[in-house]
Design an enzyme around this catalytic site. Structure first.
Site, PDB file in Angstrom:
ATOM      1  N   TYR A  11      -8.752  10.117   2.209  1.00 32.00           N
ATOM      2  CA  TYR A  11      -8.732   9.487   0.888  1.00 32.00           C
ATOM      3  C   TYR A  11      -9.264   8.042   0.946  1.00 32.00           C
ATOM      4  O   TYR A  11     -10.222   7.693   0.240  1.00 32.00           O
ATOM      5  CB  TYR A  11      -7.294   9.542   0.351  1.00 32.00           C
ATOM      6  CG  TYR A  11      -7.009   8.627  -0.811  1.00 32.00           C
ATOM      7  CD1 TYR A  11      -7.762   8.718  -1.981  1.00 32.00           C
ATOM      8  CD2 TYR A  11      -5.990   7.688  -0.736  1.00 32.00           C
ATOM      9  CE1 TYR A  11      -7.502   7.873  -3.048  1.00 32.00           C
ATOM     10  CE2 TYR A  11      -5.716   6.860  -1.792  1.00 32.00           C
ATOM     11  CZ  TYR A  11      -6.481   6.942  -2.946  1.00 32.00           C
ATOM     12  OH  TYR A  11      -6.214   6.106  -3.996  1.00 32.00           O
ATOM     13  N   ILE A  12      -8.713   7.233   1.810  1.00 28.33           N
ATOM     14  CA  ILE A  12      -9.204   5.849   1.891  1.00 28.33           C
ATOM     15  C   ILE A  12     -10.517   5.817   2.675  1.00 28.33           C
ATOM     16  O   ILE A  12     -11.470   5.133   2.299  1.00 28.33           O
ATOM     17  CB  ILE A  12      -8.146   4.918   2.531  1.00 28.33           C
ATOM     18  CG1 ILE A  12      -6.876   4.918   1.666  1.00 28.33           C
ATOM     19  CG2 ILE A  12      -8.690   3.482   2.650  1.00 28.33           C
ATOM     20  CD1 ILE A  12      -5.717   4.108   2.222  1.00 28.33           C
ATOM     21  N   GLY A  36      -8.243  15.189   5.903  1.00 26.13           N
ATOM     22  CA  GLY A  36      -9.551  14.843   5.333  1.00 26.13           C
ATOM     23  C   GLY A  36     -10.238  16.102   4.796  1.00 26.13           C
ATOM     24  O   GLY A  36      -9.868  17.215   5.165  1.00 26.13           O
ATOM     25  N   ASN A  90       0.317  11.065  17.322  1.00 27.17           N
ATOM     26  CA  ASN A  90      -0.922  10.863  16.567  1.00 27.17           C
ATOM     27  C   ASN A  90      -1.230   9.381  16.355  1.00 27.17           C
ATOM     28  O   ASN A  90      -2.327   8.919  16.652  1.00 27.17           O
ATOM     29  CB  ASN A  90      -0.855  11.580  15.225  1.00 27.17           C
ATOM     30  CG  ASN A  90      -2.222  11.645  14.582  1.00 27.17           C
ATOM     31  OD1 ASN A  90      -3.061  12.434  14.983  1.00 27.17           O
ATOM     32  ND2 ASN A  90      -2.473  10.776  13.632  1.00 27.17           N
ATOM     33  N   SER A 115      -0.309  -1.622   7.473  1.00 29.42           N
ATOM     34  CA  SER A 115       0.460  -1.315   6.261  1.00 29.42           C
ATOM     35  C   SER A 115       1.489  -2.397   5.961  1.00 29.42           C
ATOM     36  O   SER A 115       2.022  -3.039   6.879  1.00 29.42           O
ATOM     37  CB  SER A 115       1.180   0.014   6.485  1.00 29.42           C
ATOM     38  OG  SER A 115       2.125   0.227   5.471  1.00 29.42           O
ATOM     39  N   TYR A 139       7.199   5.149  10.714  1.00 33.95           N
ATOM     40  CA  TYR A 139       5.777   4.989  10.373  1.00 33.95           C
ATOM     41  C   TYR A 139       5.379   3.504  10.437  1.00 33.95           C
ATOM     42  O   TYR A 139       4.394   3.132  11.083  1.00 33.95           O
ATOM     43  CB  TYR A 139       5.528   5.560   8.964  1.00 33.95           C
ATOM     44  CG  TYR A 139       4.296   5.039   8.292  1.00 33.95           C
ATOM     45  CD1 TYR A 139       3.039   5.488   8.675  1.00 33.95           C
ATOM     46  CD2 TYR A 139       4.385   4.076   7.277  1.00 33.95           C
ATOM     47  CE1 TYR A 139       1.898   4.990   8.071  1.00 33.95           C
ATOM     48  CE2 TYR A 139       3.255   3.586   6.669  1.00 33.95           C
ATOM     49  CZ  TYR A 139       2.017   4.039   7.063  1.00 33.95           C
ATOM     50  OH  TYR A 139       0.891   3.535   6.462  1.00 33.95           O
ATOM     51  N   LYS A 143       2.711   1.277  13.053  1.00 38.16           N
ATOM     52  CA  LYS A 143       1.638   0.364  12.617  1.00 38.16           C
ATOM     53  C   LYS A 143       1.814  -1.021  13.260  1.00 38.16           C
ATOM     54  O   LYS A 143       0.843  -1.647  13.683  1.00 38.16           O
ATOM     55  CB  LYS A 143       1.632   0.241  11.090  1.00 38.16           C
ATOM     56  CG  LYS A 143       1.237   1.534  10.369  1.00 38.16           C
ATOM     57  CD  LYS A 143      -0.250   1.803  10.504  1.00 38.16           C
ATOM     58  CE  LYS A 143      -0.677   3.104   9.863  1.00 38.16           C
ATOM     59  NZ  LYS A 143      -2.108   3.397  10.023  1.00 38.16           N
TER      60      LYS A 143
HETATM   61  C1  UD1 Z   1       5.133   4.197   1.119  1.00 38.10           C
HETATM   62  C2  UD1 Z   1       5.340   3.332   2.306  1.00 38.10           C
HETATM   63  C3  UD1 Z   1       4.055   2.631   2.611  1.00 38.10           C
HETATM   64  C4  UD1 Z   1       2.986   3.621   2.894  1.00 38.10           C
HETATM   65  C5  UD1 Z   1       2.792   4.422   1.644  1.00 38.10           C
HETATM   66  C6  UD1 Z   1       1.743   5.460   1.939  1.00 38.10           C
HETATM   67  C7  UD1 Z   1       7.444   2.221   2.759  1.00 38.10           C
HETATM   68  C8  UD1 Z   1       8.478   1.278   2.254  1.00 38.10           C
HETATM   69  N1  UD1 Z   1       6.386   2.386   1.987  1.00 38.10           N
HETATM   70  O1  UD1 Z   1       5.017   3.322  -0.006  1.00 38.10           O
HETATM   71  O2  UD1 Z   1       4.186   1.823   3.708  1.00 38.10           O
HETATM   72  O3  UD1 Z   1       1.797   2.985   3.270  1.00 38.10           O
HETATM   73  O4  UD1 Z   1       4.024   5.035   1.299  1.00 38.10           O
HETATM   74  O5  UD1 Z   1       2.165   6.734   1.779  1.00 38.10           O
HETATM   75  O6  UD1 Z   1       7.608   2.830   3.788  1.00 38.10           O
HETATM   76  N2  UD1 Z   1       8.344   7.053  -6.758  1.00 38.10           N
HETATM   77  C9  UD1 Z   1       9.030   7.816  -7.690  1.00 38.10           C
HETATM   78  N3  UD1 Z   1       8.817   9.164  -7.707  1.00 38.10           N
HETATM   79  C10 UD1 Z   1       7.951   9.789  -6.854  1.00 38.10           C
HETATM   80  C11 UD1 Z   1       7.251   9.007  -5.907  1.00 38.10           C
HETATM   81  C12 UD1 Z   1       7.478   7.641  -5.898  1.00 38.10           C
HETATM   82  O7  UD1 Z   1       9.805   7.282  -8.474  1.00 38.10           O
HETATM   83  O8  UD1 Z   1       7.840  11.040  -6.911  1.00 38.10           O
HETATM   84  C13 UD1 Z   1       8.520   5.591  -6.747  1.00 38.10           C
HETATM   85  C14 UD1 Z   1       9.116   5.041  -5.463  1.00 38.10           C
HETATM   86  O9  UD1 Z   1      10.517   5.035  -5.503  1.00 38.10           O
HETATM   87  C15 UD1 Z   1       8.499   3.637  -5.432  1.00 38.10           C
HETATM   88  C16 UD1 Z   1       7.129   3.825  -6.089  1.00 38.10           C
HETATM   89  O10 UD1 Z   1       7.254   5.010  -6.872  1.00 38.10           O
HETATM   90  O11 UD1 Z   1       9.244   2.750  -6.227  1.00 38.10           O
HETATM   91  C17 UD1 Z   1       6.004   4.001  -5.091  1.00 38.10           C
HETATM   92  O12 UD1 Z   1       6.332   5.017  -4.153  1.00 38.10           O
HETATM   93  P1  UD1 Z   1       5.274   5.633  -3.137  1.00 38.10           P
HETATM   94  O13 UD1 Z   1       4.011   5.939  -3.848  1.00 38.10           O
HETATM   95  O14 UD1 Z   1       5.947   6.739  -2.402  1.00 38.10           O
HETATM   96  O15 UD1 Z   1       4.935   4.433  -2.153  1.00 38.10           O
HETATM   97  P2  UD1 Z   1       5.897   3.500  -1.295  1.00 38.10           P
HETATM   98  O16 UD1 Z   1       7.163   4.182  -0.952  1.00 38.10           O
HETATM   99  O17 UD1 Z   1       5.988   2.188  -1.986  1.00 38.10           O
END
Ligand code: UD1
Length: 323
Positions: A11-12, A36, A90, A115, A139, A143
């Site tokens: 993706y990135i 990928g 990995n 990250s 994870y 990093k």
């Molecule tokens: C996480 C990791 C980040 C990683 C990224 C990539 C941590 C703290 N963060 O980010 O380092 O690079 O994933 O995968 O480890 N949310 C919902 N419902 C959902 C999914 C998410 O409410 O179904 C909310 C989460 O609670 C959060 C926000 O949306 O507040 C973003 O979540 P998400 O997209 O999973 O990313 P992070 O957890 O911030």
């Protein structure tokens, strides 16, 4: 520059390949296609199907390049707490193979996908690069460890690195050229898009009782095209200055889950059913980057990371796949 992009079908990675080609680089993608997609490959970039755990193949394939961009990793923070072995092998062993291949092949530049998970629970906001590093999940630990290996290979082997600490990568190529969708996504925006596209029935909002603007989690979403641009700038920086670099990449703008859902309803015209669920363990209330350092050193800033562009470009990618 002749660039070897590991994880370039992801993706990135695919957005980074596009930015490198635009910059005039010649590009080879090395990817095992585990997440990928062939759909993400560019006609004018070479492709080698290979795994970073296959050291002999990696060593052979990476001969003669000026630089490596390394984006090959597992990234599900939750899964890393249940299957640390997978992340050790990995992310850590794979990266050591890359560093050893770079060392043997005398490749002196590497750009690495780090990250914001290296910081853990924030002790102040916005988070700058000096913020304490206490990863909350395995994870993030992988990093951070890799950043330390990079520093040693810089010191011992003269391999200059750029460690780019991404905040929440989101969005799709605004020009619509990259439309490969991540399979079984767990991140917020792709989950919302799947609900809007009828691929799943509802979104669970993980908590609405945080101390934030509307009670839902706030994150710093940075458009993948902005991230890609930073890779090109970082590569030129370490090449020109002959010095390594560690920087945050974020938009410096916090968006709540509800704000994104509202924008997505507006832009897609779909209902997007969302239900409040319990908090997800390990989720901080709010994460926002300071990107001052990337601003100053790389002359980088986020240009596509407003909520409309994030959602619209994502929706267009989902629509393209429906056709
Ligand atoms: C996480 C990791 C980040 C990683 C990224 C990539 C941590 C703290 N963060 O980010 O380092 O690079 O994933 O995968 O480890 N949310 C919902 N419902 C959902 C999914 C998410 O409410 O179904 C909310 C989460 O609670 C959060 C926000 O949306 O507040 C973003 O979540 P998400 O997209 O999973 O990313 P992070 O957890 O911030």
């Amino acid at each position: 520059m002749n660039v070897f992009v590991i994880g370039g079908a992801g993706y990135i990675g695919s957005h980074v390949v596009k930015a490198l080609l635009k910059d005039g680089c010649s590009v080879t993608v090395y990817d095992n296609l585990s997440s990928g997609l062939e759909q993400n490959l560019f006609k004018n970039a070479k492709f080698v199907k290979g795994d970073i755990l296959d050291y002999e193949k990696l060593l052979e394939a990476s001969k003669g390049y000026d630089a490596i961009i390394h984006l090959a990793a597992f990234k599900a923070a939750g899964e890393s707490m249940i299957k640390p072995e997978k992340y050790s092998v990995n992310n850590i062993t794979g990266t050591l193979n890359i560093l050893n291949a770079a060392s043997v092949n005398e490749i002196k530049r590497i750009v690495f996908s780090s990250s914001a998970a290296t910081y853990g629970e924030p002790s102040y906001l916005p988070i700058d690069e000096d913020h304490p590093k206490n990863p909350e999940n395995y994870y993030g630990f992988t990093k951070l460890e890799i950043e330390r290996f990079l520093a040693w290979y810089d010191q011992l082997k003269g391999i200059r690195f750029a460690a780019l600490r991404y905040f929440n990568a989101a969005g799709y190529d605004p020009e619509g050229e990259i439309t490969g969708l991540e399979q079984n996504p767990a991140n917020l925006l792709p989950v919302i898009m799947e609900v809007a596209a009828g691929m799943r029935s509802e979104l669970g909002i993980f908590g609405d009782d945080y101390d934030t603007v509307d009670g839902t989690g706030v994150r710093d979403y940075v458009h993948v095209t902005d991230l890609a641009d930073a890779h090109v700038k970082a590569l030129h920086y370490i090449d020109d200055k002959d010095e390594s670099l560690t920087v945050n990449l974020g938009s410096e703008n916090g968006l709540s889950v509800k704000q994104i859902v509202d924008a997505a309803r507006d832009i897609t015209g779909q209902t997007i059913t969302a239900n409040i669920m319990p908090r997800r363990p390990g989720d901080p209330a709010k994460l926002v980057a300071s990107s001052k350092k990337a601003n100053e050193l790389l002359k980088w800033k986020a240009n596509f990371s407003d909520v409309e562009t994030l959602v619209k470009s994502s929706w267009n990618a989902y629509l393209a796949n429906k056709k």
